[in-house]
Design a protein around this motif. Structure first.
Motif, PDB file in Angstrom:
ATOM      1  N   CYS A 143     -22.566  10.866  42.282  1.00 22.27           N
ATOM      2  CA  CYS A 143     -23.789  10.470  43.303  1.00 22.27           C
ATOM      3  C   CYS A 143     -24.716   9.799  42.395  1.00 22.27           C
ATOM      4  N   LEU A 144     -25.102  10.095  41.225  1.00 18.43           N
ATOM      5  CA  LEU A 144     -26.412   9.849  40.406  1.00 18.43           C
ATOM      6  C   LEU A 144     -25.938   8.331  40.196  1.00 18.43           C
ATOM      7  N   ASP A 145     -24.738   7.760  39.808  1.00 21.95           N
ATOM      8  CA  ASP A 145     -24.335   6.488  39.617  1.00 21.95           C
ATOM      9  C   ASP A 145     -24.794   5.668  40.874  1.00 21.95           C
ATOM     10  N   ILE A 146     -24.222   6.136  41.973  1.00 22.84           N
ATOM     11  CA  ILE A 146     -24.541   5.411  43.184  1.00 22.84           C
ATOM     12  C   ILE A 146     -25.887   5.319  43.780  1.00 22.84           C
ATOM     13  N   ILE A 147     -26.757   6.264  43.317  1.00 26.04           N
ATOM     14  CA  ILE A 147     -28.080   6.371  43.460  1.00 26.04           C
ATOM     15  C   ILE A 147     -28.874   5.135  42.550  1.00 26.04           C
ATOM     16  N   GLY A 148     -28.426   5.312  41.243  1.00 24.82           N
ATOM     17  CA  GLY A 148     -29.021   4.321  40.552  1.00 24.82           C
ATOM     18  C   GLY A 148     -28.742   3.013  40.506  1.00 24.82           C
ATOM     19  N   ASP A 149     -27.470   2.606  41.159  1.00 26.60           N
ATOM     20  CA  ASP A 149     -27.272   1.306  41.516  1.00 26.60           C
ATOM     21  C   ASP A 149     -28.128   0.937  42.723  1.00 26.60           C
ATOM     22  N   ALA A 150     -28.336   1.809  43.678  1.00 21.01           N
ATOM     23  CA  ALA A 150     -29.155   1.261  44.932  1.00 21.01           C
ATOM     24  C   ALA A 150     -30.537   1.217  44.389  1.00 21.01           C
ATOM     25  N   PHE A 151     -31.104   2.106  43.715  1.00 20.84           N
ATOM     26  CA  PHE A 151     -32.500   2.043  43.498  1.00 20.84           C
ATOM     27  C   PHE A 151     -32.889   0.832  42.223  1.00 20.84           C
ATOM     28  N   ALA A 152     -32.006   0.551  41.603  1.00 22.56           N
ATOM     29  CA  ALA A 152     -32.192  -0.639  40.468  1.00 22.56           C
ATOM     30  C   ALA A 152     -32.223  -1.749  41.226  1.00 22.56           C
ATOM     31  N   GLN A 153     -31.140  -1.841  42.227  1.00 23.73           N
ATOM     32  CA  GLN A 153     -31.453  -3.258  43.096  1.00 23.73           C
ATOM     33  C   GLN A 153     -32.603  -3.332  43.886  1.00 23.73           C
ATOM     34  N   LEU A 154     -32.904  -2.248  44.623  1.00 21.17           N
ATOM     35  CA  LEU A 154     -34.224  -2.478  45.378  1.00 21.17           C
ATOM     36  C   LEU A 154     -35.636  -2.476  44.825  1.00 21.17           C
ATOM     37  N   LEU A 155     -35.653  -1.454  43.756  1.00 24.20           N
ATOM     38  CA  LEU A 155     -36.941  -1.452  42.832  1.00 24.20           C
ATOM     39  C   LEU A 155     -37.158  -3.059  42.275  1.00 24.20           C
ATOM     40  N   SER A 156     -36.189  -3.920  41.926  1.00 21.18           N
ATOM     41  CA  SER A 156     -36.558  -5.250  41.574  1.00 21.18           C
ATOM     42  C   SER A 156     -36.906  -6.374  42.668  1.00 21.18           C
ATOM     43  N   LYS A 157     -37.053  -5.839  43.727  1.00 20.31           N
ATOM     44  CA  LYS A 157     -37.617  -6.707  44.873  1.00 20.31           C
ATOM     45  C   LYS A 157     -39.140  -6.334  45.058  1.00 20.31           C
ATOM     46  N   GLU A 158     -39.816  -7.246  45.764  1.00 16.14           N
ATOM     47  CA  GLU A 158     -41.179  -6.719  46.123  1.00 16.14           C
ATOM     48  C   GLU A 158     -41.359  -6.300  47.642  1.00 16.14           C
ATOM     49  N   PHE A 159     -41.744  -5.149  47.799  1.00 15.82           N
ATOM     50  CA  PHE A 159     -41.833  -4.803  49.173  1.00 15.82           C
ATOM     51  C   PHE A 159     -43.198  -4.461  49.869  1.00 15.82           C
TER      52      PHE A 159
END
Length: 321
Positions: free
Chosen positions: A191-207
């Protein structure tokens, strides 16, 4: 040890779903057969406010299901296959991975700022393979992730699952003995691997343009939402809330509406109704006591507001106990 909800048999019927999913679950239309699903469906709580639901099933008949109260939280979803139509408060969840050889994995992070009504429609013969990880507000706060992504209610942020994430999903769909502490640690790691993948991608964007607020202002508004969720602001007026947040009341109200599309007190009213609904379902309190929890002195006014918000009277929630 956490209680694990897991089927020991490959065929899932209505009784299993009612017992395992819990209060508020419904099948509005009688299915064509008693056996509904073939495969594996389970849900469990992990440490620190993580929730996990794993689905690898084939629909044995056309099936419509509904759930009256889905708890608020952030949901990290990875779907490997499936095109069941899911609606949250009537809004279609855009998460179609296709079926069979044409299936393509899709993933999203879904924000539920408040509980919603969940409905799902599926077609006989189709397969559904997916993992849903629920992050409670407490988990998000302790992980330092609260307020880092846009938190608009029912907002979806798509991301592309890596090969590592897809492998982790496959492992979660074949957990082995989910009551074994070592297996549960492995599940938490996936679960932590999946969460880390999702947030690493999304936090690299400008929201910042999603809600138009500066990051510091948005984090303050998320902190205010957590205060409202906690119940600590139930008896505060706007001046008291502004003092708690160290901000001008007018600015606070403007930023809150900008971020969450409702006023502070509309949100607080909704959260108190949701806490009352949870007390009815979980604890079996009386309707009069639920009205007090929601801040109503009139039981009739409470019942009217409750029905308007949930589409059902308070006694319906108690009758499901």
């Amino acid at each position: 040890m956490f209680a694990v909800k897991k089927t020991p048999l490959p065929v899932i019927d209505a009784d299993y779903l009612f017992r395992r999913i819990g209060e508020g679950f419904a099948i509005p239309y009688k299915p064509a057969r008693s056996e509904l699903l073939d495969g594996v469906f389970f849900q469990t709580g992990l440490r620190g406010g993580l929730g996990l639901q794993c689905t690898d099933i084939v629909h044995l008949c056309n099936l419509n299901t509904a759930y009256a109260l889905m708890p608020a939280g952030t949901k990290v979803i990875v779907k490997l296959e499936g095109n069941a139509r899911v609606r949250l408060d009537g809004q279609l969840l855009d998460l179609d991975a296709g079926d069979g050889d044409a299936a393509q994995p899709v993933a999203t992070v879904l924000t539920l700022a408040r509980p919603v009504r969940f409905t799902r429609s599926s077609i006989a013969g189709t397969r559904e393979r997916m993992v849903v990880i629920t992050l409670s507000p407490t988990w998000m706060d302790e992980a330092g992730l609260a307020g880092r992504l846009p938190g608009r209610h029912l907002g979806q942020l798509a991301w592309s699952p890596s090969q590592r994430t897809l492998a982790a999903v496959e492992q979660l769909l074949r957990p082995g003995d989910a009551e074994d502490p070592l297996v549960r640690l492995a599940m938490e790691g996936h679960c932590l691997d999946i969460i880390g993948d999702a947030f690493a991608q999304l936090l690299s964007k400008e929201f910042s343009q999603d809600h138009g607020l500066a990051p510091t202002h948005y984090r303050r508004i998320c902190r205010l939402r957590r205060l409202l969720d906690s119940g600590a602001a139930d008896r505060l007026d706007m001046h008291g809330i502004a003092q708690q947040m160290g901000c001008n009341a007018t600015t606070l109200q403007q930023h809150f509406r900008q971020a969450f599309a409702c006023t502070i007190f509309d949100y607080l009213r909704q959260r108190r109704l949701e806490r009352a609904a949870a007390a009815l379902q979980r604890d079996g309190v009386s309707v009069a006591r639920a009205a007090e929890i929601a801040g109503y002195t009139s039981q009739a006014n409470f019942s009217t507001a409750f029905r308007r918000h949930f589409g059902q009277p308070p006694k319906y929630f108690r009758s499901r106990l």
